[in-house]
Write a protein that holds these residues in place. Structure first.
Motif, PDB file in Angstrom:
ATOM      1  N   LYS A   1      -2.840 -16.702  -3.800  1.00 35.85           N
ATOM      2  CA  LYS A   1      -1.568 -16.089  -4.172  1.00 35.85           C
ATOM      3  C   LYS A   1      -1.190 -15.022  -3.148  1.00 35.85           C
ATOM      4  CE  LYS A   1      -1.563 -13.401  -7.802  1.00 35.85           C
ATOM      5  NZ  LYS A   1      -1.589 -12.925  -9.201  1.00 35.85           N
TER       6      LYS A   1
ATOM      7  N   LEU B   1      -0.816 -21.308  -4.649  1.00 36.92           N
ATOM      8  CA  LEU B   1      -1.390 -22.629  -4.870  1.00 36.92           C
ATOM      9  C   LEU B   1      -2.463 -22.499  -5.937  1.00 36.92           C
ATOM     10  CD1 LEU B   1      -1.895 -23.798  -1.168  1.00 36.92           C
ATOM     11  CD2 LEU B   1      -0.095 -24.560  -2.730  1.00 36.92           C
ATOM     12  N   ASP B   2      -2.509 -23.467  -6.852  1.00 37.36           N
ATOM     13  CA  ASP B   2      -3.445 -23.412  -7.972  1.00 37.36           C
ATOM     14  C   ASP B   2      -4.094 -24.785  -8.115  1.00 37.36           C
ATOM     15  OD1 ASP B   2      -4.791 -22.577 -10.244  1.00 37.36           O
ATOM     16  OD2 ASP B   2      -3.118 -23.052 -11.585  1.00 37.36           O
ATOM     17  N   TYR B   3      -5.436 -24.812  -8.084  1.00 40.16           N
ATOM     18  CA  TYR B   3      -6.163 -26.078  -8.205  1.00 40.16           C
ATOM     19  C   TYR B   3      -7.260 -25.922  -9.243  1.00 40.16           C
ATOM     20  CZ  TYR B   3      -9.358 -29.932  -7.267  1.00 40.16           C
ATOM     21  OH  TYR B   3     -10.169 -31.034  -7.415  1.00 40.16           O
TER      22      TYR B   3
ATOM     23  N   LYS C   1      -7.452 -20.388  -6.702  1.00 33.56           N
ATOM     24  CA  LYS C   1      -6.047 -19.986  -6.644  1.00 33.56           C
ATOM     25  C   LYS C   1      -5.840 -19.079  -5.435  1.00 33.56           C
ATOM     26  CE  LYS C   1      -4.007 -18.948 -10.453  1.00 33.56           C
ATOM     27  NZ  LYS C   1      -3.625 -18.239 -11.694  1.00 33.56           N
TER      28      LYS C   1
ATOM     29  N   ILE D   1       1.748 -25.733  -7.518  1.00 30.17           N
ATOM     30  CA  ILE D   1       2.327 -24.799  -6.561  1.00 30.17           C
ATOM     31  C   ILE D   1       3.404 -24.004  -7.288  1.00 30.17           C
ATOM     32  CG2 ILE D   1       3.943 -26.571  -5.718  1.00 30.17           C
ATOM     33  CD1 ILE D   1       3.817 -25.149  -2.989  1.00 30.17           C
TER      34      ILE D   1
ATOM     35  N   THR E   1       4.166 -16.277  -4.043  1.00 31.79           N
ATOM     36  CA  THR E   1       3.957 -17.712  -3.890  1.00 31.79           C
ATOM     37  C   THR E   1       2.473 -18.010  -4.099  1.00 31.79           C
ATOM     38  OG1 THR E   1       3.582 -17.524  -1.502  1.00 31.79           O
ATOM     39  CG2 THR E   1       5.847 -17.909  -2.235  1.00 31.79           C
TER      40      THR E   1
ATOM     41  N   MET F   1      -3.237 -30.039  -9.521  1.00 28.79           N
ATOM     42  CA  MET F   1      -2.802 -29.310  -8.338  1.00 28.79           C
ATOM     43  C   MET F   1      -1.406 -28.761  -8.621  1.00 28.79           C
ATOM     44  SD  MET F   1      -3.139 -28.119  -5.281  1.00 28.79           S
ATOM     45  CE  MET F   1      -4.482 -29.003  -4.465  1.00 28.79           C
TER      46      MET F   1
ATOM     47  N   ARG G   1       7.430 -23.884 -10.970  1.00 28.69           N
ATOM     48  CA  ARG G   1       6.089 -24.427 -10.746  1.00 28.69           C
ATOM     49  C   ARG G   1       6.167 -25.947 -10.781  1.00 28.69           C
ATOM     50  NH1 ARG G   1       0.294 -22.837 -11.821  1.00 28.69           N
ATOM     51  NH2 ARG G   1      -0.844 -24.805 -12.027  1.00 28.69           N
TER      52      ARG G   1
END
Length: 671
Positions: free
Chosen positions: A332, A346-348, A330, A381, A344, A379, A399
Motif C-alpha cells: 500500500k 495490491l492485495d493478495y 498487501k 487492486i 493505492t 488478487m 477495488r
C-alpha cells in the motif's frame, strides 16, 4: 478540564463504553467508525472478545456457543459477511460449525482497541460485504514496563496473565502470555451445560457420558511476541507471533465438542515514510495464519451406543478434523496532491481449507472428506482518494477482485469470480460541533468452501457448488452533534443484497436469494459532572428475502436481532476509583426465520456492576457482578446454518442460555 477531555473523546470516537484514556487511541477519527477501547480492562473476566464487544457496543450481537470462543453478528450479518482482521492479518476459523470464529483467535488481554466499520466502505480488505472489525493488539513501548493479572470468578473461573515490554530508541519488544480455565457456567435457573441439555430433552446419544458430565468447559492458553525495529528514521520493521491453544472446549448445543483448537498467526510489516513526492507512506505486509481444529463425539453417549452396562468406551467416537491456512500479502502506498490524499494498493491472499472424518476405533475406515483441500485465491487492486473541500470531505474508492476457488473433489466444480466494487462517502462539517454524512457503496464476498463443497459424515452434499457471490448495494445517512455537555450520533441504512447466501433447512443445502436489510443506530454521551457521565447506544434492524427459499413460504431473514439497548452510568473519582453500572436489554424476537430453525426469544434486561480501585501506582483491584438479578435468558437464535441439537419440545432446536449471576475479581500489578 477533565470534563472537556471526556466530552471531546466521546465526540471524536463515539464510544459506547467510557473508561477513556486519550493517549492509547492511535486511530484517526472517522465519522463512520466506532472505536471500542480498553477491552482488556472492560472485560477482564474472560478471554472471550465476542462477549466483550456484545457488552460494549449496541451494534454487536452475540452468538452463544460455549463458555468461550463465541461469534458475533454485526448489523444482522455474520460469517464471511463481515470481515475480521487482527493487526491487518485476515484470520479464518477451521470449523464449519463456527466453533472457532475469527474473533476468537485473539484474547481480550492482548487488545489495544477495535474499529467497527459498518457498511460497504472498505476496499483495502478482501470480502468486506456489510462491515468489518479491525482488531489492533497492544504494541511494545521503549520504557521497560510490565503487568501481571490474577482473576477469579464464579464456576471455578481462574485466569493468570503477564506481559512485559521494553527496549531502546531503535528496538522495542513485547512478550505477553496467559492461561485461563472455567467450569461449566450455570444459567439463571442454576442449570449447567449438562442440565440445560437434559431440560431441553435432547436425544439421549448427545448427552454427556457420566464421567464427563461435570468436566471443565474449557482451558485456554495464549502467547504473543512482538519486535519493532526502527531501521532508520523513516523505516520500521514490525514482527509478531500469536499462539492460541484451547483444549476440551464444550459445545453443549452441538453434537460435538472441540478436542483442541490451536491457532498460530505470523505477521510482518515494513513501513517506509517520506520516500518522495509520490510516496508519503509505503507499507508492505506479509502474514500467515493457521488453525487446527478436531471436533469429536468422544464425551457423548453416542461414543458407545451399544453399551448396556453403564460403562462407556470413549474410543468409539467420531472425529471431524479440519485445518485451515491463510496466507496474504498487501502493498500500500499513500501520497498527497493538492487537496487529495491518494492511496493505492495490491492485495493478495490464498486460503486452504481441508477436512476429514474418522472413527477413533477404526482409523482406517474410509469416510467422505468434509472439505477436500479447497483453495480460495484472490488478487485485488484498490484505489482511494480523500478530497478536502473547505467544509466538505469526500472519500472515493474502487477495488477490482479476481478470485478462483478450487477443490480436489472431481464431482464438484471450480469457480471464478470477477468484481468491481467501490463507494462514495461524504462528510459535511456544518460547524465545529455538527457533522452530516452520507455514503453509497457496492461490495461483494465470494462463497466459502463450506457453502460450496461441504459433505456431511453420512455422505450428504450440503454445499452448492454453483453459488454466485453476494453483492451488497447500500446507502448510509447520518449526523453527529456535540453539545456543551453531551454528544449524539444517529445513522440509518438500507442494504440491497443480491444473491445472498442462505441455508435452506428444508432441502439441507445453500442457495442464493435476493434480500434487503434496513435499520438505524443511535448513540451518545452525557457529562453530568467532572466525575459522573453516561453513555448509551441502541440499534434496530429488519431483514426480508425478496422470495421464499425453494420449498418454503417464509421471507424473514435469519439472524436479524431485535431492538437492542446498551446504557451505562460511570463514576470516576480522582483517578483512583472507577464505578460502572450498565444495562443491556433487548426486545422480543418477533420477526425470525421459522422455516430454517429460528424461534421466538423473550425480551430481557440485564444489569452489570463493576468497580475498580487503584492502590498507589502499582496495584489495582476490580470487583464485578454480571447479571445482577440472576435472569434466565438467551441472546442467540437457532438458525440451522449451524448444526445444533434438536429437542423433545415441539421439535425446536436447543437454545443455550446465557450465564446467570456471575461474580468476579481481578488483581493487577503494574511495574
Amino acid at each position: 478540564m477533565k470534563k472537556g477531555i471526556y466530552l471531546s473523546l466521546a465526540c471524536s470516537v463515539c464510544l459506547s463504553a467510557a473508561e477513556l484514556e486519550l493517549e492509547t487511541i492511535n486511530v484517526a477519527t472517522k465519522v463512520d467508525t466506532e472505536v471500542v477501547k480498553d477491552v482488556s480492562g472492560e472485560d477482564i473476566k474472560s478471554a472471550d472478545l465476542g462477549e466483550a464487544l456484545f457488552k460494549q457496543s449496541a451494534s454487536v450481537s452475540l452468538v452463544r456457543r460455549s463458555g468461550v470462543a463465541n461469534d458475533i453478528i454485526l448489523r444482522g450479518q455474520k460469517k464471511d459477511n463481515i470481515n475480521v482482521t487482527i493487526d491487518g492479518a485476515k484470520v479464518y476459523g477451521a470449523c464449519p460449525n463456527r466453533m472457532d470464529p475469527p474473533i476468537s483467535h485473539v484474547l481480550t488481554n492482548n487488545v489495544d482497541y477495535i474499529e467497527i466499520n459498518e457498511g460497504p466502505f472498505n476496499v483495502e480488505d478482501f470480502g468486506s460485504l456489510s462491515g468489518d472489525v479491525k482488531i489492533h493488539t497492544i504494541k511494545p513501548e521503549k520504557e521497560f514496563t510490565g503487568e501481571a493479572n490474577l482473576g477469579f470468578g464464579s464456576w471455578g473461573y481462574q485466569k493468570a496473565a503477564v506481559s512485559v515490554s521494553g527496549g531502546t530508541d531503535k528496538v522495542r519488544f513485547l512478550l505477553s502470555g496467559s492461561t485461563e480455565t472455567s467450569e461449566q457456567y450455570e444459567d439463571g435457573d442454576g442449570n449447567d451445560f449438562s442440565e440445560q441439555m437434559e431440560e431441553a430433552a435432547v436425544p439421549m446419544g448427545t448427552l454427556y457420558q457420566p464421567q464427563y458430565r461435570d468436566m471443565d468447559a474449557y482451558t485456554k492458553k495464549t502467547l504473543m511476541a512482538k519486535l519493532f525495529w526502527d531501521i532508520a528514521d523513516n523505516q520500521e520493521l514490525r514482527l509478531s507471533y500469536t499462539a492460541n491453544r484451547s483444549d476440551d472446549v464444550l459445545y453443549p448445543s452441538s453434537k460435538m465438542d472441540a478436542l483442541y483448537d490451536d491457532s498460530d498467526i505470523y505477521n510482518m510489516e515494513y513501513i517506509v515514510k517520506d520516500l518522495g513526492k509520490y510516496s508519503k507512506a509505503l507499507n508492505l505486509q506479509v502474514y500467515q495464519s493457521e488453525v487446527d481444529h478436531p471436533m469429536t463425539t468422544r464425551y457423548r453417549m453416542m461414543a458407545d451406543s451399544n453399551s448396556t452396562d453403564g460403562i462407556f468406551d470413549s474410543k468409539k467416537s467420531m472425529t471431524s478434523h479440519l485445518t485451515t491456512k491463510m496466507q496474504g500479502a498487501k502493498l500500500k502506498n499513500s501520497f498527497e496532491v493538492d487537496n487529495h490524499t491518494i492511496t493505492t494498493g495490491l492485495d493478495y491472499s490464498v486460503r486452504n481449507w481441508d477436512g476429514r472424518y474418522y472413527m477413533d476405533y477404526m482409523p482406517m475406515m474410509t469416510f467422505p472428506k468434509s472439505i477436500d483441500d479447497a483453495d480460495t485465491e484472490n488478487m485485488g487492486i484498490f484505489l482511494k482518494d480523500k478530497i478536502v473541500l473547505n467544509k466538505f470531505e469526500v472519500d472515493l474508492a474502487l477495488r477490482y477482485d479476481h478470485t478462483e476457488i478450487t477443490n480436489n473433489n472431481t464431482t464438484q466444480q471450480d469457480n471464478t469470480y470477477d468484481e468491481l466494487t467501490g463507494y462514495v462517502f461524504g462528510t459535511y462539517h456544518a460547524n465545529e460541533s455538527t457533522k452530516y454524512f452520507a455514503g453509497v457503496g457496492r461490495s461483494t464476498r465470494v462463497p466459502d468452501a463450506r457453502e460450496l463443497y461441504f459433505i456431511s459424515s453420512k455422505g450428504q452434499v450440503v454445499g452448492t457448488d454453483n453459488l454466485q457471490n453476494t453483492v451488497n448495494y447500500e446507502l448510509d445517512i447520518g449526523a453527529e452533534k456535540q453539545y456543551e455537555n453531551a454528544t449524539i450520533k444517529a445513522k440509518v441504512f438500507y442494504s440491497e443484497l443480491e444473491d445472498f447466501i442462505a441455508y435452506n433447512a428444508t432441502l439441507a443445502h445453500f442457495e442464493n436469494v435476493d434480500a434487503s436489510i434496513y435499520g438505524f443506530d443511535l448513540s451518545g454521551t452525557y457529562i453530568a459532572t467532572s466525575s459522573l457521565y453516561f453513555d448509551y447506544g441502541m440499534t434496530y434492524q429488519r431483514g426480508e428475502k425478496d422470495d421464499p427459499l425453494e420449498g418454503q413460504s417464509g421471507t424473514n431473514m435469519p439472524e436479524i436481532p431485535p431492538f437492542k439497548f446498551n446504557g451505562a452510568v460511570n463514576y470516576d473519582y480522582d483517578d483512583t476509583l472507577r464505578l460502572k453500572a450498565e444495562i443491556i436489554t433487548s426486545d422480543t424476537w418477533t420477526d425470525f426465520d421459522t422455516d430454517n430453525g429460528e424461534q421466538e426469544l423473550d425480551s430481557y434486561a440485564v444489569v452489570n456492576l463493576k468497580g475498580t480501585k487503584a492502590f498507589g501506582k502499582n496495584f489495582e483491584l476490580t470487583v464485578g457482578i454480571d447479571n445482577l438479578f440472576d435472569k434466565t435468558y438467551a441472546v442467540s437464535n437457532t438458525y440451522k446454518d449451524l448444526t445444533l441439537l434438536s429437542t423433545g419440545i415441539d421439535g425446536d432446536v436447543m437454545l443455550l442460555n446465557e450465564p446467570g449471576r456471575y461474580i468476579y475479581t481481578n488483581l493487577k500489578y503494574k511495574f
